[in-house]
Structure formats: structure tokens, C-alpha cells
Design a protein around this motif. Structure first.
Motif, short mmCIF file in Angstrom:
data_model
loop_
_atom_site.label_atom_id
_atom_site.label_comp_id
_atom_site.label_asym_id
_atom_site.label_seq_id
_atom_site.Cartn_x
_atom_site.Cartn_y
_atom_site.Cartn_z
N GLY A 24 95.72 -63.33 -29.76
CA GLY A 24 94.50 -62.59 -30.01
C GLY A 24 93.57 -62.62 -28.80
N LEU A 25 93.48 -63.80 -28.23
CA LEU A 25 92.65 -63.97 -27.04
C LEU A 25 93.17 -63.10 -25.89
CD1 LEU A 25 90.32 -66.04 -27.12
CD2 LEU A 25 91.66 -67.43 -25.53
N LYS A 26 94.49 -63.13 -25.72
CA LYS A 26 95.09 -62.34 -24.64
C LYS A 26 94.87 -60.85 -24.86
CE LYS A 26 99.37 -63.86 -24.16
NZ LYS A 26 100.57 -64.62 -23.78
N VAL A 27 94.99 -60.43 -26.13
CA VAL A 27 94.79 -59.02 -26.43
C VAL A 27 93.35 -58.62 -26.12
CG1 VAL A 27 94.68 -57.32 -28.31
CG2 VAL A 27 96.62 -58.87 -28.16
N ARG A 28 92.40 -59.52 -26.51
CA ARG A 28 91.00 -59.22 -26.25
C ARG A 28 90.75 -59.10 -24.74
NH1 ARG A 28 87.54 -63.44 -28.69
NH2 ARG A 28 88.82 -62.97 -30.49
N GLU A 29 91.36 -60.00 -23.98
CA GLU A 29 91.19 -59.91 -22.52
C GLU A 29 91.77 -58.62 -21.97
OE1 GLU A 29 92.94 -63.53 -21.07
OE2 GLU A 29 91.38 -64.71 -22.05
N MET A 30 92.93 -58.24 -22.51
CA MET A 30 93.58 -57.01 -22.06
C MET A 30 92.68 -55.80 -22.33
SD MET A 30 97.21 -55.48 -23.45
CE MET A 30 96.65 -55.02 -25.10
N VAL A 31 92.08 -55.78 -23.53
CA VAL A 31 91.24 -54.65 -23.89
C VAL A 31 89.95 -54.65 -23.07
CG1 VAL A 31 89.89 -53.60 -25.75
CG2 VAL A 31 92.21 -54.41 -26.21
N ARG A 32 89.38 -55.85 -22.90
CA ARG A 32 88.16 -55.95 -22.11
C ARG A 32 88.38 -55.43 -20.69
NH1 ARG A 32 84.23 -59.45 -23.55
NH2 ARG A 32 85.72 -60.97 -24.36
N ALA A 33 89.49 -55.83 -20.11
CA ALA A 33 89.81 -55.39 -18.75
C ALA A 33 90.01 -53.87 -18.72
CB ALA A 33 91.07 -56.11 -18.24
N ALA A 34 90.73 -53.37 -19.71
CA ALA A 34 91.01 -51.93 -19.75
C ALA A 34 89.71 -51.13 -19.90
CB ALA A 34 91.96 -51.61 -20.90
N LEU A 35 88.80 -51.65 -20.72
CA LEU A 35 87.52 -50.97 -20.92
C LEU A 35 86.74 -50.94 -19.60
CD1 LEU A 35 86.04 -49.69 -23.33
CD2 LEU A 35 85.03 -51.92 -23.80
N GLY A 36 86.72 -52.09 -18.92
CA GLY A 36 85.99 -52.18 -17.65
C GLY A 36 86.58 -51.31 -16.56
#
Ligand code: C2E
Ligand code: MG
Ligand code: MG
Ligand code: MG
Length: 290
Positions: A24-36
Motif C-alpha cells: 500500500g505504501l509503495k502504491v501510494r508513493e507510485m501515485v504520488r510520484a506520478a501525480l507530481g
């Protein structure tokens, strides 16, 4: 297995839980990076009147991943529905869809009746109930003055807890007051479908694809689709069948007087750049076939 497992079983669960939390943490990081990095994009799937013209399109979120290509929301669903990114993603989706819709209005991409395409945007319960939601909607409309609010539809599912129903009700009424449209998405899959239908203001009812899929073979599914379409019509709602994949589906839905359809039988989700050309092509083919 649980009995034989004893303490071991507990340990296994705990490891699994930690792994899941880590994922879950990794997915959140992935999405955060993609958003940025501006890699969260919208694809559009046309919605057409059955045997008729295109009426609009649903915006579907995609994550452009360097290694894995284009990821659909199934890969990051948890992040959409809760936690700190729910609002950031929701706002990004609203803003992006509104910008595309306004661009299409200026490019005179229209339905054959001369109306702007109706763009449907999925809004998670978490974002809908976020105190910033209505302000975001107003700001988005203000930033895109050529976009008529009536051309923007928000799709909500029954995932909001029932105890929040009064809040959801109030928020949806504020959306209607702004001129937006409301759709009840994935209808029939939640725990209180008819209560939602009874209590919430909406103009569109989307029959979930899980009922449509086997409706040609399974009398139960057929009965459910038929009943939902009927109650939708009785309530004066636009009914959209989702997950329409085959000519058989179209045949059955035609028989039920289903007004609108969305699914692979019509078109797969496509990029914003491809949508105007697709609409032209579809209309040309449709009118030639008549
Ligand atoms: P949904 O809103 O019910 O969207 C329809 C889903 O069905 C989409 O999956 C679409 O690609 C898929 N689909 C369309 N036609 C067919 C068909 O003929 N057959 C089959 N098997 N599938 C079809 P997608 O894009 O993977 O999205 C899944 C869900 O993720 C959506 O279901 C929606 O609940 C959610 N979602 C998508 N975009 C957003 C977003 O921007 N924000 C939020 N909060 N949720 C989103
Ligand atoms: Mg939807
Ligand atoms: Mg749906
Ligand atoms: Mg669905």
C-alpha cells in the motif's frame, strides 16, 4: 487449516498484513510520484444512445508507468478511495476533465444535435465528502467558463457509508445547484442501492457491468438488468448500461429500451487526443449505415 495452524497461522497472517501494508505504501508513493510528474492522465470511453449518436464520454484515470505502461485504477484503487491523496487525485481528475471538455467545446466537437459532449467524472466517496470538494468544483467551473456545468456529470457509487447519506445528499444538491449532473454508478452492487435511489438526487443511473455481462445467458442477470432499467425509466432517469461487449448484449438491451450504452462493443477507453476523431468516425459510420 485455521485449527491446525495455531500460532503459525497468526504469524503468517501478520507477515501477509505487513506485506500488504508495505504494498500500500509503495502504491501510494507510485501515485504520488506520478501525480507530481504529470503522469496521471485521463482516458475517455464514449457513451452512445443505443443505435444513436454519441452523447458523451466517461473520464477514466490512467497512470503512465515507465516500466509497466498504462495502469488502470485497479492497480491503485485504495489510494483513490482514502488517505491523503484522495483529494489531490480527485481535484486533478476534475481539472483535467474540465480542461479537455472546454478544449472540445472550443474545437466544436459536438453531438449531432449540436450539444457539447457530456463528460462524466468518477468521484470517490472520500473526495465527495472532503470539506474541500465543493470549493474545488466551483474553482474548476470558474477556470473553465466555456464549459457549461450541465455538460459535466459526476459519477458516484454506493461506497459512501449510509450514516453519511445526509451529507452526500447535501453535497449532491449543491452540485445540482451549480448546474452539474449526477450519475449513480455501478448501480445494484452496493449494500443499499434502492435507498440511494430513493434518497439521492440524480439524472443518470448506470447499470453495473456485472449484471450486463451474462444477461444473455443468465435469467437472473437478465431479470436484474430489466428491473433496474425499468425503475430508472419510471423515475425519469437516463439509463446507461455499462460493460456492453457484444452484439447479443446490444440486442437484449434494445429489447429493454435501454437508452444509452457504454462498453467495448462501442469503443475501448481512448486518449483525449483520439476522442474527437473517434466521434467523427462513429457518426459517419452510423449515418452511412442508416
Ligand atoms: P467504472 O466507473 O464503473 O468504469 C467502468 C470500467 O469498466 C472502466 O474500468 C472501463 O475501462 C471498464 N469497461 C468499459 N467497458 C467495458 C467492457 O465492455 N467490458 C469490461 N470488462 N470492462 C469495461 P477502469 O478504467 O479500469 O476503471 C475501473 C474503476 O475505477 C471505475 O469503474 C471507477 O470506479 C474507478 N475510476 C476510474 N477512474 C477514476 C477516477 O478518475 N476517480 C475515481 N475516484 N475512480 C475512478
Ligand atoms: Mg464510472
Ligand atoms: Mg461503473
Ligand atoms: Mg463498474
Amino acid at each position: 487449516a485455521a485449527k491446525a495452524g495455531g500460532r503459525d497461522q497468526y504469524r503468517v497472517h501478520s507477515v501477509e498484513f505487513e506485506e500488504a501494508a508495505h504494498q500500500g505504501l509503495k502504491v501510494r508513493e507510485m501515485v504520488r510520484a506520478a501525480l507530481g510528474e504529470n503522469r496521471m492522465t485521463l482516458y475517455y470511453q464514449p457513451i452512445v444512445r443505443i443505435d444513436g449518436p454519441v452523447v458523451g464520454a466517461e473520464a477514466l484515470l490512467r497512470l503512465r508507468h515507465d516500466d509497466y505502461g498504462l495502469l488502470a485504477p485497479g492497480a491503485f484503487a485504495g489510494v483513490l478511495d482514502s488517505g491523503p491523496l484522495a483529494r489531490a487525485l480527485g481535484r486533478h481528475v476534475l481539472e483535467t476533465a474540465a480542461a479537455h471538455a472546454e478544449r472540445w467545446i472550443m474545437a466544436e466537437v459536438r453531438t449531432p444535435e449540436g450539444l457539447p459532449l457530456r463528460i462524466s467524472v468518477n468521484v470517490s466517496a472520500a473526495y465527495l465528502l472532503d470539506p474541500g470538494f465543493l470549493g474545488d468544483v466551483r474553482a474548476t467551473l470558474a477556470r473553465h467558463p466555456r464549459l457549461m456545468p450541465a455538460a459535466l456529470e459526476i459519477e458516484i457509487t454506493e461506497s459512501a457509508p449510509l450514516r453519511d447519506l445526509a451529507d452526500v445528499h447535501q453535497i449532491l444538491h449543491a452540485c445540482l445547484a451549480l448546474g452539474l449532473r449526477v450519475a449513480l454508478d455501478d448501480f445494484g452492487t452496493g449494500s443499499a442501492s434502492l435507498t440511494y435511489l430513493q434518497k439521492l438526487p440524480a439524472q443518470t443511473l448506470k447499470i453495473d457491468q456485472s449484471f450486463v455481462r451474462d444477461m444473455a445467458h443468465d435469467p437472473k442477470d437478465y431479470a436484474i438488468v430489466s428491473a433496474v432499467a425499468h425503475v430508472g425509466h419510471l423515475l425519469g432517469l437516463d439509463v446507461v448500461a455499462e460493460g456492453v461487449e457484444t452484439d447479443r448484449h446490444l440486442e437484449f438491451l434494445r429489447g429493454l429500451g435501454c437508452v444509452c450504452v457504454q462498453g467495448y462493443a462501442i469503443a475501448r477507453p481512448m486518449s483525449a487526443d483520439d476522442l474527437p476523431g473517434w466521434c467523427r468516425m462513429y457518426e459517419k459510420r452510423r449515418t452511412a449505415a442508416r
